[in-house]
Design an enzyme around this catalytic site. Sequence first.
Site, PDB file in Angstrom:
ATOM      1  N   PRO A  10       0.687  -1.043   0.006  1.00  0.00           N
ATOM      2  CA  PRO A  10       0.044  -0.162   0.278  1.00  0.00           C
ATOM      3  C   PRO A  10       0.760   1.007  -0.295  1.00  0.00           C
ATOM      4  CG  PRO A  10      -0.382  -0.915   1.973  1.00  0.00           C
ATOM      5  CD  PRO A  10       0.364  -2.046   1.165  1.00  0.00           C
ATOM      6  N   ASN A  11      -0.007   2.623  -0.665  1.00  0.00           N
ATOM      7  CA  ASN A  11       0.728   3.267  -0.589  1.00  0.00           C
ATOM      8  C   ASN A  11       2.267   3.956  -1.878  1.00  0.00           C
ATOM      9  OD1 ASN A  11      -1.097   5.492   0.821  1.00  0.00           O
ATOM     10  ND2 ASN A  11      -0.565   4.058   2.308  1.00  0.00           N
ATOM     11  N   ARG A  18       5.291  12.025  -2.708  1.00  0.00           N
ATOM     12  CA  ARG A  18       5.257  12.610  -2.306  1.00  0.00           C
ATOM     13  C   ARG A  18       6.133  12.044  -1.322  1.00  0.00           C
ATOM     14  NH1 ARG A  18      -0.632  12.021  -1.359  1.00  0.00           N
ATOM     15  NH2 ARG A  18      -0.924  12.945  -3.938  1.00  0.00           N
ATOM     16  N   TYR A  23      11.509   7.892   0.889  1.00  0.00           N
ATOM     17  CA  TYR A  23      11.502   7.342  -0.022  1.00  0.00           C
ATOM     18  C   TYR A  23      12.179   7.745  -1.829  1.00  0.00           C
ATOM     19  CZ  TYR A  23       8.201   5.211   3.490  1.00  0.00           C
ATOM     20  OH  TYR A  23       7.063   4.886   4.368  1.00  0.00           O
ATOM     21  N   ASN A  74       7.837  -5.823  -0.956  1.00  0.00           N
ATOM     22  CA  ASN A  74       7.345  -4.859   0.034  1.00  0.00           C
ATOM     23  C   ASN A  74       6.363  -4.558   0.285  1.00  0.00           C
ATOM     24  OD1 ASN A  74       7.793  -2.476   1.060  1.00  0.00           O
ATOM     25  ND2 ASN A  74       9.191  -1.531  -0.152  1.00  0.00           N
ATOM     26  N   ALA A  77       4.045  -1.124   4.355  1.00  0.00           N
ATOM     27  CA  ALA A  77       2.704  -1.033   5.933  1.00  0.00           C
ATOM     28  C   ALA A  77       2.245  -2.397   6.415  1.00  0.00           C
ATOM     29  CB  ALA A  77       1.882   0.656   6.249  1.00  0.00           C
ATOM     30  N   HIS A  80       4.392  -4.920   9.309  1.00  0.00           N
ATOM     31  CA  HIS A  80       4.439  -4.770  10.490  1.00  0.00           C
ATOM     32  C   HIS A  80       2.701  -5.530  11.086  1.00  0.00           C
ATOM     33  CE1 HIS A  80       7.363  -1.811   9.298  1.00  0.00           C
ATOM     34  NE2 HIS A  80       6.747  -1.018   9.036  1.00  0.00           N
ATOM     35  N   GLU A  98      12.140  -9.988   1.295  1.00  0.00           N
ATOM     36  CA  GLU A  98      11.623  -8.760   1.575  1.00  0.00           C
ATOM     37  C   GLU A  98      12.192  -7.113   1.754  1.00  0.00           C
ATOM     38  OE1 GLU A  98      10.962  -9.275   6.178  1.00  0.00           O
ATOM     39  OE2 GLU A  98      11.096  -6.848   6.350  1.00  0.00           O
ATOM     40  N   HIS A 100      12.710  -3.294   1.478  1.00  0.00           N
ATOM     41  CA  HIS A 100      12.491  -2.151   1.787  1.00  0.00           C
ATOM     42  C   HIS A 100      12.910  -0.984   1.575  1.00  0.00           C
ATOM     43  CE1 HIS A 100       9.729  -4.023   4.511  1.00  0.00           C
ATOM     44  NE2 HIS A 100      10.393  -4.487   5.100  1.00  0.00           N
ATOM     45  N   LEU A 101      12.250   0.189   0.747  1.00  0.00           N
ATOM     46  CA  LEU A 101      13.398   1.541   0.407  1.00  0.00           C
ATOM     47  C   LEU A 101      14.497   2.438   1.666  1.00  0.00           C
ATOM     48  CD1 LEU A 101      10.309   2.582  -2.285  1.00  0.00           C
ATOM     49  CD2 LEU A 101      12.717   1.682  -2.507  1.00  0.00           C
ATOM     50  N   SER A 102      13.116   2.269   3.118  1.00  0.00           N
ATOM     51  CA  SER A 102      14.154   3.199   3.855  1.00  0.00           C
ATOM     52  C   SER A 102      14.165   1.732   5.225  1.00  0.00           C
ATOM     53  CB  SER A 102      12.948   3.859   4.526  1.00  0.00           C
ATOM     54  OG  SER A 102      11.863   3.152   5.245  1.00  0.00           O
ATOM     55  N   ARG A 107      14.178   4.104  12.214  1.00  0.00           N
ATOM     56  CA  ARG A 107      12.963   4.311  12.154  1.00  0.00           C
ATOM     57  C   ARG A 107      12.187   4.490  13.194  1.00  0.00           C
ATOM     58  NH1 ARG A 107       9.747   4.885   6.297  1.00  0.00           N
ATOM     59  NH2 ARG A 107       8.660   6.452   7.266  1.00  0.00           N
ATOM     60  N   ARG A 111       8.374   0.135  13.324  1.00  0.00           N
ATOM     61  CA  ARG A 111       8.585   0.137  11.894  1.00  0.00           C
ATOM     62  C   ARG A 111       9.195  -1.010  12.145  1.00  0.00           C
ATOM     63  NH1 ARG A 111       5.763   3.291   8.665  1.00  0.00           N
ATOM     64  NH2 ARG A 111       6.033   5.514   8.926  1.00  0.00           N
TER      65      ARG A 111
HETATM   66  O1  CA2 Z   1      10.460   1.657   3.741  1.00  0.00           O
HETATM   67  C1  CA2 Z   1       9.745   0.882   2.447  1.00  0.00           C
HETATM   68  O2  CA2 Z   1       9.972   0.450   2.194  1.00  0.00           O
HETATM   69  C2  CA2 Z   1       8.258   1.254   3.552  1.00  0.00           C
HETATM   70  O3  CA2 Z   1       7.980  -0.327   3.687  1.00  0.00           O
HETATM   71  C3  CA2 Z   1       7.803   1.974   3.177  1.00  0.00           C
HETATM   72  C4  CA2 Z   1       5.935   1.536   3.695  1.00  0.00           C
HETATM   73  C5  CA2 Z   1       6.487   1.793   5.510  1.00  0.00           C
HETATM   74  O4  CA2 Z   1       4.953   1.541   6.194  1.00  0.00           O
HETATM   75  C6  CA2 Z   1       7.279   0.336   5.935  1.00  0.00           C
HETATM   76  O5  CA2 Z   1       7.446   1.210   7.596  1.00  0.00           O
HETATM   77  C7  CA2 Z   1       9.276   0.699   4.849  1.00  0.00           C
HETATM   78  C8  CA2 Z   1       5.111   3.461   3.617  1.00  0.00           C
HETATM   79  C9  CA2 Z   1       5.576   3.025   1.739  1.00  0.00           C
HETATM   80  C10 CA2 Z   1       4.680   4.729   1.943  1.00  0.00           C
HETATM   81  O6  CA2 Z   1       5.550   5.105   0.294  1.00  0.00           O
HETATM   82  C11 CA2 Z   1       4.729   6.447  -0.015  1.00  0.00           C
HETATM   83  C12 CA2 Z   1       5.560   7.050  -1.244  1.00  0.00           C
HETATM   84  C13 CA2 Z   1       4.850   8.478  -1.125  1.00  0.00           C
HETATM   85  C14 CA2 Z   1       4.319   8.724  -0.293  1.00  0.00           C
HETATM   86  C15 CA2 Z   1       3.932   8.131   0.309  1.00  0.00           C
HETATM   87  C16 CA2 Z   1       4.118   7.392   1.137  1.00  0.00           C
END
Ligand code: CA2
Length: 165
Positions: A10-11, A18, A23, A74, A77, A80, A98, A100-102, A107, A111
């Site tokens: 998701p997202n 954003r 990210y 990936n 959210a 978690h 698995e 994750h970008l971050s 964090r 997370r």
């Molecule tokens: O670091 C990652 O890849 C995450 O999986 C990204 C998730 C976050 O909930 C995980 O803890 C770590 C969030 C993805 C949301 O992506 C966005 C991208 C642009 C703007 C807002 C959100």
Amino acid sequence: MLRLLVLHGPNLNLLGTREPSVYGQMSLPEIDKSITRRGGELGIAVQTKQTNIEGELVTWIQNARGHFDGIIINPAAYTHTSIAIRDAIAAVALPTVEVHLSNIHQREEFRHHSYIAGVALGQIAGFGPTGYLLALEALAAHLGARSTASRTRADVSKTPAAVRR
Ligand code: CA2
């Protein structure tokens, strides 16, 4: 040819629009293009998919059996929160990386825990979109090593016992 399924949760469809400080600036279509291109170089057929719906991820993971050799995910959210995604990965028994970008471990506390890590081959976090390319390499190495091992076992079993001794 190896076939890998790349799933984004998701997202992640908002990437590049954003929160670039967290990210990065690449959009999801750009990331998918770079994964597919690297897959081509490694001789891997890649299919990429994104959804904001947990159950859809579960269904895609379940359906991967027989169609793909491994999964890169990936779960965003859902990492978690989702026992359902964890159970699907465990059930399908395909090697799963698995991504994750971050760096989720640097964090917020919530997370730090991943429901997915315990059933994944490994986790890559903190390298931005490069993480997906590292995951491709890791799965290719893992699956290549496994098929070499099974070929070797097959060759050994075809060899008469007298010759083997
Ligand atoms: O670091 C990652 O890849 C995450 O999986 C990204 C998730 C976050 O909930 C995980 O803890 C770590 C969030 C993805 C949301 O992506 C966005 C991208 C642009 C703007 C807002 C959100």
